[in-house]
Structure formats: C-alpha cells, structure tokens
Design a protein around this motif. Structure first.
Motif, PDB file in Angstrom:
ATOM      1  N   ILE A   2     -27.400   1.809  16.283  1.00  0.00           N
ATOM      2  CA  ILE A   2     -28.272   2.042  17.431  1.00  0.00           C
ATOM      3  C   ILE A   2     -27.834   1.245  18.657  1.00  0.00           C
ATOM      4  N   LEU A   3     -27.686  -0.072  18.500  1.00  0.00           N
ATOM      5  CA  LEU A   3     -27.326  -0.900  19.657  1.00  0.00           C
ATOM      6  C   LEU A   3     -25.961  -0.550  20.256  1.00  0.00           C
ATOM      7  N   PRO A   4     -24.923  -0.336  19.443  1.00  0.00           N
ATOM      8  CA  PRO A   4     -23.651   0.076  20.055  1.00  0.00           C
ATOM      9  C   PRO A   4     -23.787   1.359  20.875  1.00  0.00           C
ATOM     10  N   HIS A   5     -24.576   2.303  20.359  1.00  0.00           N
ATOM     11  CA  HIS A   5     -24.791   3.554  21.088  1.00  0.00           C
ATOM     12  C   HIS A   5     -25.559   3.289  22.376  1.00  0.00           C
ATOM     13  N   ALA A   6     -26.540   2.412  22.304  1.00  0.00           N
ATOM     14  CA  ALA A   6     -27.340   2.104  23.491  1.00  0.00           C
ATOM     15  C   ALA A   6     -26.497   1.419  24.563  1.00  0.00           C
ATOM     16  N   PHE A   7     -25.679   0.449  24.161  1.00  0.00           N
ATOM     17  CA  PHE A   7     -24.829  -0.257  25.122  1.00  0.00           C
ATOM     18  C   PHE A   7     -23.755   0.665  25.697  1.00  0.00           C
ATOM     19  N   GLU A   8     -23.340   1.643  24.902  1.00  0.00           N
ATOM     20  CA  GLU A   8     -22.350   2.605  25.392  1.00  0.00           C
ATOM     21  C   GLU A   8     -22.934   3.513  26.466  1.00  0.00           C
ATOM     22  N   LEU A   9     -24.203   3.873  26.293  1.00  0.00           N
ATOM     23  CA  LEU A   9     -24.837   4.807  27.222  1.00  0.00           C
ATOM     24  C   LEU A   9     -25.405   4.131  28.464  1.00  0.00           C
ATOM     25  N   THR A  10     -25.768   2.871  28.340  1.00  0.00           N
ATOM     26  CA  THR A  10     -26.434   2.217  29.464  1.00  0.00           C
ATOM     27  C   THR A  10     -25.473   1.981  30.627  1.00  0.00           C
ATOM     28  N   LYS A  11     -26.025   1.999  31.813  1.00  0.00           N
ATOM     29  CA  LYS A  11     -25.231   1.723  33.021  1.00  0.00           C
ATOM     30  C   LYS A  11     -25.300   0.253  33.418  1.00  0.00           C
ATOM     31  N   ASN A  12     -26.183  -0.495  32.745  1.00  0.00           N
ATOM     32  CA  ASN A  12     -26.358  -1.902  33.095  1.00  0.00           C
ATOM     33  C   ASN A  12     -26.669  -2.695  31.828  1.00  0.00           C
TER      34      ASN A  12
END
Length: 273
Positions: A53-63
């Motif tokens: 979950i977190l790797p996917h979230a950090f990949e998608l986030t712009k900040n």
C-alpha cells in the motif's frame, strides 16, 4: 464485453474469492488456533502496508510531505475513533480508571469481569480492521476501473493480481474478527460487506476516473494508517502477554510468514501487475 460490466464482474469476483478463501481457512481452524494465528494476521497487515500500500501511495503522490502528513493524520484519526468506540462501550463513571495497576484496562473501571474487558478491547480491533479494509477495497475498485479503461487485458491481469494479494490479507482480517469476539457468521458477513466497497470504487472510478484518481494517494494513506494502527497499537501488545520462549519464537515465525506471504505474491506477480 462492455467496460463497466467487466469492472463490476472483476470487482465482485475478487471480493467473493478472497472472502470465500478466508472463510474456508477460518471455518476449518480450531478455536484454540485463533490466538496463535493472530500473529500471522499481524504480519499480513504489516506486509500489506509496507510492501504494497505505502509504496503505491508514495508512487502516486505528487508531494511526499503531504503523504507523510496524511499517514500521521490517519493515525491520529483512528486513535480518536478508537476512543469513541471505547466511550460507546462505557456507562458513565463505571468506565473510568483511576488506578494505574488495574488488570483490566482503561475501560473496565471497578468491574472484575475480564471477559467483558477482552471483548471491548478486541472489539475495537475488529471495527478498526473493517474500516481500514473497506478503504483498501474501495481503492482496489478504483485501480481495477483505471486498468480496464486503459486496456481490457491490463484490466484482467490487474484484477488477478489484486485478488491474489487480497487473499492473505482477507485471511488475516477474518482471524482478527474471530479474535475480536465475533462469531464466524458475523465475520463472514462483515467481510462480504467490506468487499462490496470494491464494486463501489470500481463504478465510481468508471464514471469519475480523473477526480477519483486524485484521491487515490490520500485514501491509500488513510488505509495504511488504519492497518498500521491496528497491528501496532491493538494487536502486538496482546502478544506480550505470553513471555515463554517457544511462544515468542512461534509469534515471530508467524509474523514473518504473514509478511513473507505478501512479499512472495508481490514478487511473483510483480511483472504481471
């Protein structure tokens, strides 16, 4: 096949398969296994958060800073939610604790009924895990919709990958609900209702993909905060009640297996996803 129909079928099939597998495992397990297998559930939760979950979230986030703040906000949010659940189980001053050496926790007051205390404590974990899992399933639905709208074959492969990595987590969720004091029937119903969020996310993602896509990192951050809070704040402390060496080795081994199951599926399906 129409894209919307494919999204609905993939979301429905994914939810039913993962929940059905979790039910088979839980229904075949003896009651005495549940406290032991909760260690596996902790590992599956931590593995899902940190490996998926977190790797996917950090990949998608712009900040990155905003994502970190979202996770912090989520942890505080679920701390407050847990407090509200505790208050709901309380009845005025009877629920207050004024002695730090109380054996039954902050919500039992002067009562000596440890079963009630355990049910209240474990019940919080069950509610918390369902909130986090519903968020996660909702995001899975959005991801399935995005994949099918990009390419039908990509949608099929992505759906299979999501189903595969959901199964260990659903098994863990089922065990947590049983550990929380819910019956097997209640655990099955709660998991089926939670899995319905996948269909909701898929349909909403189809009709409002762009606006929903912007919310994916935020929802992923909140979902990871919920699962992390449950594993670390609610479940892990219970493992420390058993201090024997063999129990500790067993707990560490099962936590490792839970993490490993998520990592193995991610490794095997990485190229496909």
């Amino acid at each position: 096949m129409p894209t919307l129909l494919a999204i609905i079928l993939a979301s429905l099939l994914g939810g039913v398969l993962s929940v059905a597998f979790a039910a088979i495992v839980a229904l075949s397990a003896r009651a005495s296994w549940v406290p032991m297998l909760i260690s596996y559930a902790i590992g599956a939760l931590l593995g899902a958060v940190f490996l998926e979950i977190l790797p996917h979230a950090f990949e998608l986030t712009k900040n990155i800073e905003h994502m970190a703040a979202t996770i912090l906000f989520g942890i505080l949010l679920f701390f407050i939610l847990e407090k509200l659940v505790i208050w709901r189980h309380c009845h005025g001053h009877e629920c207050e604790v004024h002695t730090p050496d109380s054996d039954h926790g902050e919500h039992t007051g002067g009562h000596s009924h440890s079963a009630h205390a355990d049910h209240s404590d474990h019940g919080r974990s069950g509610i918390m895990i369902m909130v986090g899992d519903t968020f996660h399933n909702f995001v899975d639905g959005i991801i399935i919709a995005a994949a099918f709208m990009a390419d039908f074959q990509l949608g099929v492969v992505t759906s299979l990958a999501i189903i595969a990595h959901e199964i260990p987590q659903e098994v863990g969720d089922f065990l947590i609900l049983l550990h929380s004091g819910y019956t097997k029937r209640q655990a099955l119903i709660f998991n089926l209702l939670s899995s319905a969020a996948t269909i909701v996310g898929g349909v909403l993602g189809y009709f409002a993909l762009q606006s929903m896509q912007d919310w994916v990192p935020f929802v992923l951050g909140i979902a990871s905060a919920s699962m992390l809070y449950v594993a670390v704040a609610d479940l892990i402390p219970g493992l420390h009640k058993r201090t024997e060496l063999h129990a500790t080795v067993q707990q560490v081994t099962l936590i490792g297996l839970g993490i490993g199951s998520i990592g193995l599926i991610k490794f095997l399906l990485g190229d496909l996803a």
